[in-house]
Design a protein around this motif. Structure first.
Motif, PDB file in Angstrom:
ATOM      1  N   HIS A 253      10.037  -3.319  -9.743  1.00  0.00           N
ATOM      2  CA  HIS A 253       8.742  -2.871 -10.229  1.00  0.00           C
ATOM      3  C   HIS A 253       8.793  -1.364 -10.477  1.00  0.00           C
ATOM      4  CE1 HIS A 253       7.138  -6.623  -8.412  1.00  0.00           C
ATOM      5  NE2 HIS A 253       7.829  -6.275  -7.335  1.00  0.00           N
ATOM      6  N   PRO A 254       8.159  -0.903 -11.538  1.00  0.00           N
ATOM      7  CA  PRO A 254       7.956   0.546 -11.665  1.00  0.00           C
ATOM      8  C   PRO A 254       6.806   0.963 -10.760  1.00  0.00           C
ATOM      9  CG  PRO A 254       6.908  -0.574 -13.498  1.00  0.00           C
ATOM     10  CD  PRO A 254       7.597  -1.647 -12.693  1.00  0.00           C
ATOM     11  N   PHE A 255       6.884   2.183 -10.242  1.00  0.00           N
ATOM     12  CA  PHE A 255       5.740   2.696  -9.496  1.00  0.00           C
ATOM     13  C   PHE A 255       4.534   2.774 -10.436  1.00  0.00           C
ATOM     14  CE2 PHE A 255       8.815   4.658  -6.421  1.00  0.00           C
ATOM     15  CZ  PHE A 255       8.295   4.059  -5.276  1.00  0.00           C
ATOM     16  N   PRO A 256       3.348   2.408  -9.952  1.00  0.00           N
ATOM     17  CA  PRO A 256       2.145   2.526 -10.785  1.00  0.00           C
ATOM     18  C   PRO A 256       1.948   3.962 -11.264  1.00  0.00           C
ATOM     19  CG  PRO A 256       1.694   1.221  -8.821  1.00  0.00           C
ATOM     20  CD  PRO A 256       3.058   1.814  -8.636  1.00  0.00           C
ATOM     21  N   GLU A 257       1.310   4.111 -12.401  1.00  0.00           N
ATOM     22  CA  GLU A 257       1.094   5.433 -12.992  1.00  0.00           C
ATOM     23  C   GLU A 257       0.325   6.353 -12.056  1.00  0.00           C
ATOM     24  OE1 GLU A 257       1.277   8.507 -15.819  1.00  0.00           O
ATOM     25  OE2 GLU A 257       2.392   6.622 -15.647  1.00  0.00           O
TER      26      GLU A 257
ATOM     27  N   PHE B   7      19.580  -4.654   2.283  1.00  0.00           N
ATOM     28  CA  PHE B   7      18.125  -4.526   2.242  1.00  0.00           C
ATOM     29  C   PHE B   7      17.443  -5.693   1.522  1.00  0.00           C
ATOM     30  CE2 PHE B   7      18.858   0.340   2.283  1.00  0.00           C
ATOM     31  CZ  PHE B   7      19.069   0.305   3.651  1.00  0.00           C
ATOM     32  N   ALA B   8      18.120  -6.290   0.544  1.00  0.00           N
ATOM     33  CA  ALA B   8      17.518  -7.387  -0.215  1.00  0.00           C
ATOM     34  C   ALA B   8      17.233  -8.607   0.656  1.00  0.00           C
ATOM     35  CB  ALA B   8      18.421  -7.774  -1.382  1.00  0.00           C
ATOM     36  N   ARG B   9      17.885  -8.684   1.798  1.00  0.00           N
ATOM     37  CA  ARG B   9      17.666  -9.821   2.694  1.00  0.00           C
ATOM     38  C   ARG B   9      16.394  -9.667   3.527  1.00  0.00           C
ATOM     39  NH1 ARG B   9      23.330  -9.061   3.485  1.00  0.00           N
ATOM     40  NH2 ARG B   9      22.989  -8.170   5.568  1.00  0.00           N
ATOM     41  N   VAL B  10      15.884  -8.448   3.624  1.00  0.00           N
ATOM     42  CA  VAL B  10      14.721  -8.231   4.496  1.00  0.00           C
ATOM     43  C   VAL B  10      13.532  -7.608   3.761  1.00  0.00           C
ATOM     44  CG1 VAL B  10      15.983  -8.133   6.675  1.00  0.00           C
ATOM     45  CG2 VAL B  10      15.785  -6.056   5.286  1.00  0.00           C
ATOM     46  N   ALA B  11      13.696  -7.296   2.500  1.00  0.00           N
ATOM     47  CA  ALA B  11      12.580  -6.793   1.686  1.00  0.00           C
ATOM     48  C   ALA B  11      12.774  -7.327   0.266  1.00  0.00           C
ATOM     49  CB  ALA B  11      12.537  -5.268   1.680  1.00  0.00           C
ATOM     50  N   ARG B  12      11.679  -7.678  -0.365  1.00  0.00           N
ATOM     51  CA  ARG B  12      11.768  -8.382  -1.638  1.00  0.00           C
ATOM     52  C   ARG B  12      11.540  -7.493  -2.852  1.00  0.00           C
ATOM     53  NH1 ARG B  12       7.692 -13.447  -2.900  1.00  0.00           N
ATOM     54  NH2 ARG B  12       8.287 -13.822  -5.074  1.00  0.00           N
ATOM     55  N   HIS B  13      10.719  -6.454  -2.687  1.00  0.00           N
ATOM     56  CA  HIS B  13      10.259  -5.663  -3.826  1.00  0.00           C
ATOM     57  C   HIS B  13      11.029  -4.335  -3.905  1.00  0.00           C
ATOM     58  CE1 HIS B  13       7.010  -8.544  -4.280  1.00  0.00           C
ATOM     59  NE2 HIS B  13       6.764  -8.419  -2.986  1.00  0.00           N
ATOM     60  N   TYR B  14      11.635  -4.108  -5.056  1.00  0.00           N
ATOM     61  CA  TYR B  14      12.490  -2.940  -5.279  1.00  0.00           C
ATOM     62  C   TYR B  14      11.830  -2.079  -6.359  1.00  0.00           C
ATOM     63  CZ  TYR B  14      17.260  -0.862  -5.253  1.00  0.00           C
ATOM     64  OH  TYR B  14      18.375  -0.053  -5.095  1.00  0.00           O
ATOM     65  N   TYR B  15      11.467  -0.835  -5.981  1.00  0.00           N
ATOM     66  CA  TYR B  15      10.704   0.026  -6.892  1.00  0.00           C
ATOM     67  C   TYR B  15      11.579   1.105  -7.526  1.00  0.00           C
ATOM     68  CZ  TYR B  15       6.182  -2.044  -6.110  1.00  0.00           C
ATOM     69  OH  TYR B  15       5.129  -2.925  -6.124  1.00  0.00           O
ATOM     70  N   TYR B  16      11.117   1.589  -8.662  1.00  0.00           N
ATOM     71  CA  TYR B  16      11.794   2.674  -9.375  1.00  0.00           C
ATOM     72  C   TYR B  16      10.745   3.502 -10.110  1.00  0.00           C
ATOM     73  CZ  TYR B  16      11.192  -0.161 -13.669  1.00  0.00           C
ATOM     74  OH  TYR B  16      10.678  -0.886 -14.722  1.00  0.00           O
TER      75      TYR B  16
ATOM     76  N   GLY C 157      13.129   2.555  -3.643  1.00  0.00           N
ATOM     77  CA  GLY C 157      13.103   1.953  -2.329  1.00  0.00           C
ATOM     78  C   GLY C 157      12.621   0.520  -2.283  1.00  0.00           C
ATOM     79  N   TRP C 158      12.732  -0.050  -1.100  1.00  0.00           N
ATOM     80  CA  TRP C 158      12.436  -1.450  -0.805  1.00  0.00           C
ATOM     81  C   TRP C 158      11.132  -1.550  -0.035  1.00  0.00           C
ATOM     82  CZ3 TRP C 158      15.842  -5.197  -2.588  1.00  0.00           C
ATOM     83  CH2 TRP C 158      17.043  -4.715  -3.100  1.00  0.00           C
ATOM     84  N   PHE C 159      10.261  -2.465  -0.476  1.00  0.00           N
ATOM     85  CA  PHE C 159       8.944  -2.625   0.133  1.00  0.00           C
ATOM     86  C   PHE C 159       8.731  -4.101   0.472  1.00  0.00           C
ATOM     87  CE2 PHE C 159       8.863   1.261  -2.167  1.00  0.00           C
ATOM     88  CZ  PHE C 159       7.896   2.078  -1.608  1.00  0.00           C
ATOM     89  N   ASN C 160       8.038  -4.338   1.594  1.00  0.00           N
ATOM     90  CA  ASN C 160       7.786  -5.731   1.977  1.00  0.00           C
ATOM     91  C   ASN C 160       6.516  -6.285   1.344  1.00  0.00           C
ATOM     92  OD1 ASN C 160       5.750  -4.538   3.494  1.00  0.00           O
ATOM     93  ND2 ASN C 160       6.776  -4.862   5.466  1.00  0.00           N
ATOM     94  N   ARG C 161       5.852  -5.457   0.537  1.00  0.00           N
ATOM     95  CA  ARG C 161       4.706  -5.940  -0.242  1.00  0.00           C
ATOM     96  C   ARG C 161       4.589  -5.101  -1.512  1.00  0.00           C
ATOM     97  NH1 ARG C 161       2.023  -3.278   4.199  1.00  0.00           N
ATOM     98  NH2 ARG C 161       0.791  -1.478   3.529  1.00  0.00           N
ATOM     99  N   GLU C 162       3.883  -5.611  -2.481  1.00  0.00           N
ATOM    100  CA  GLU C 162       3.737  -4.903  -3.747  1.00  0.00           C
ATOM    101  C   GLU C 162       2.809  -3.708  -3.612  1.00  0.00           C
ATOM    102  OE1 GLU C 162       3.559  -6.900  -7.589  1.00  0.00           O
ATOM    103  OE2 GLU C 162       3.698  -8.820  -6.533  1.00  0.00           O
ATOM    104  N   ILE C 163       3.080  -2.699  -4.430  1.00  0.00           N
ATOM    105  CA  ILE C 163       2.264  -1.487  -4.482  1.00  0.00           C
ATOM    106  C   ILE C 163       1.571  -1.454  -5.838  1.00  0.00           C
ATOM    107  CG2 ILE C 163       2.267   1.034  -4.337  1.00  0.00           C
ATOM    108  CD1 ILE C 163       3.091  -0.406  -1.748  1.00  0.00           C
TER     109      ILE C 163
END
Length: 372
Positions: A309-313, A236-245, A169-175
């Protein structure tokens, strides 16, 4: 009739029909084979939970309809309608249950409020991959068990496509940790949404066409849909910058074709064979199509500035633990427990094999390249 016997007869009938049609057609005719039949002329309506713009998901239902027409000499016509044209996106199951339409195409985890076990017909967090699900459905007890469950809704269900493992998913800030999830407003359906809720996320279920404006206006802080191809198409890339997996909540989401039991029972046997064979073709179409389209879309997103970004452990571990607890809670219901036990036993055996060969190869061959 036993399920496996029916499947074998379906495959044989479909193959024989194609061969016979090929023998009867002009050698110069390059079009798809058809079966000339004296069966009745029927017109069904199929309500999809997906918009026409989501061409890979929506197209699977059109693939089914086209093949049924070809196999029945154009006598069995299934018209496919996008979400909202006949019924709202999240009311497809009910519309088939009430025989408002003869067929539907949807994701069964949309309806877990009606029966939590419906999630197993689609996907559960940290569950079966697409290949594992198809094996369970077609060659294990999956299809038998889920069809018993759908009998309560007066519905016959068939696998109807799979996206394969999704993105996170797409997040507007880093996790950076589980703590960063608390208070986040996110569009995420199904059991995955319930897990996120336990991790402190405010969960919303929004149809695909409404996700972009919700992200843009800040109504939600994050959203998941499918993966690069669809996500790029939806903007979605136009309104959120961070893409997680990875999308741990959807490791192999199976979509389903729903058929009104009353409508199914009225079909001639050869039409039943044609319809079931067509569901299998549509199922194969969707997964292979996503596998063909996602790589190029992924590259375009990265080249356009999307940050992956990968999801944190600790997020992965907390999500896995919450998922196990949540899924086990339903086992107090015997019907749920039967599906849960069979699904988890199948996954345990399948994972042992996949972890041996598939994982070893993937870990060596599919390392994420450094794009800096």
């Amino acid at each position: 009739m036993e399920r496996r016997d029916f499947m074998k007869k379906t495959a044989l009938a479909t193959s024989a029909s194609v061969v016979l049609a090929g023998c009867a057609s002009d050698a110069s005719d390059s079009g798809p084979p058809t079966v000339q039949t004296g069966g009745p002329r029927l017109r069904w309506r199929l309500a999809s939970s997906f918009s026409r713009s989501l061409d890979t998901i929506f197209k699977a239902a059109e693939v089914l309809a086209d093949r049924v027409r070809q196999l029945t000499g154009e006598r069995f016509d299934i018209r496919v309608y996008p979400a909202g044209e006949l019924v709202p996106a999240f009311e497809v199951l009910e519309s088939v249950q009430k025989a408002t339409v003869q067929m539907g195409h949807s994701a069964s985890y949309y309806y877990i409020g009606k029966n939590p076990a419906l999630a197993f017909d689609c996907t559960v967090p940290f569950g079966l991959t697409a290949r594992q699900f198809n094996a369970w459905a077609y060659h294990g007890s999956g299809q038998d068990l889920t069809q018993r469950m759908f009998a309560d809704f007066n519905i016959m269900n068939f696998p109807g496509g799979n996206t394969g493992i999704q993105m996170g998913g797409w997040f507007n800030r880093e996790i950076h940790s589980v703590a960063d999830l608390r208070g986040l407003k996110m569009r995420i359906p199904g059991i995955g949404g319930r897990v996120m809720d336990r991790l402190g996320v405010t969960v919303q279920q929004i149809p695909s066409g409404e996700i972009y404006p919700a992200l843009e206006r800040g109504v939600i802080d994050a959203a998941e849909w499918v993966g690069p191809y669809d996500d790029e198409k939806l903007g979605f890339a136009r309104v959120a910058r961070h893409y997680y997996y990875p999308g741990w909540w959807e490791p192999g989401p199976n979509l389903s074709f729903y058929v009104s039991q009353a409508a199914w029972d009225r079909l001639p046997a050869d039409y039943q064979h044609a319809l079931e064979g067509a569901t299998m073709e549509a199922n194969m179409y969707m997964l292979s199509r996503y596998d063909a389209l996602n790589p190029a879309a992924f590259k375009r997103l990265l080249d356009g500035g999307t940050e992956i970004h990968p999801f944190p452990e600790d997020v992965m571990q907390a999500a896995a633990e919450s998922s196990r607890e949540l899924l086990a809670e339903g086992t107090s219901d015997p019907a749920y427990a039967q599906i849960y036990d069979n699904y988890t036993e199948w996954q345990t055996d399948a994972d042992w094999w996949f972890a041996t060969a598939e994982h070893a190869y993937s870990d060596f061959r599919h390392r994420v390249p450094d794009r800096r």
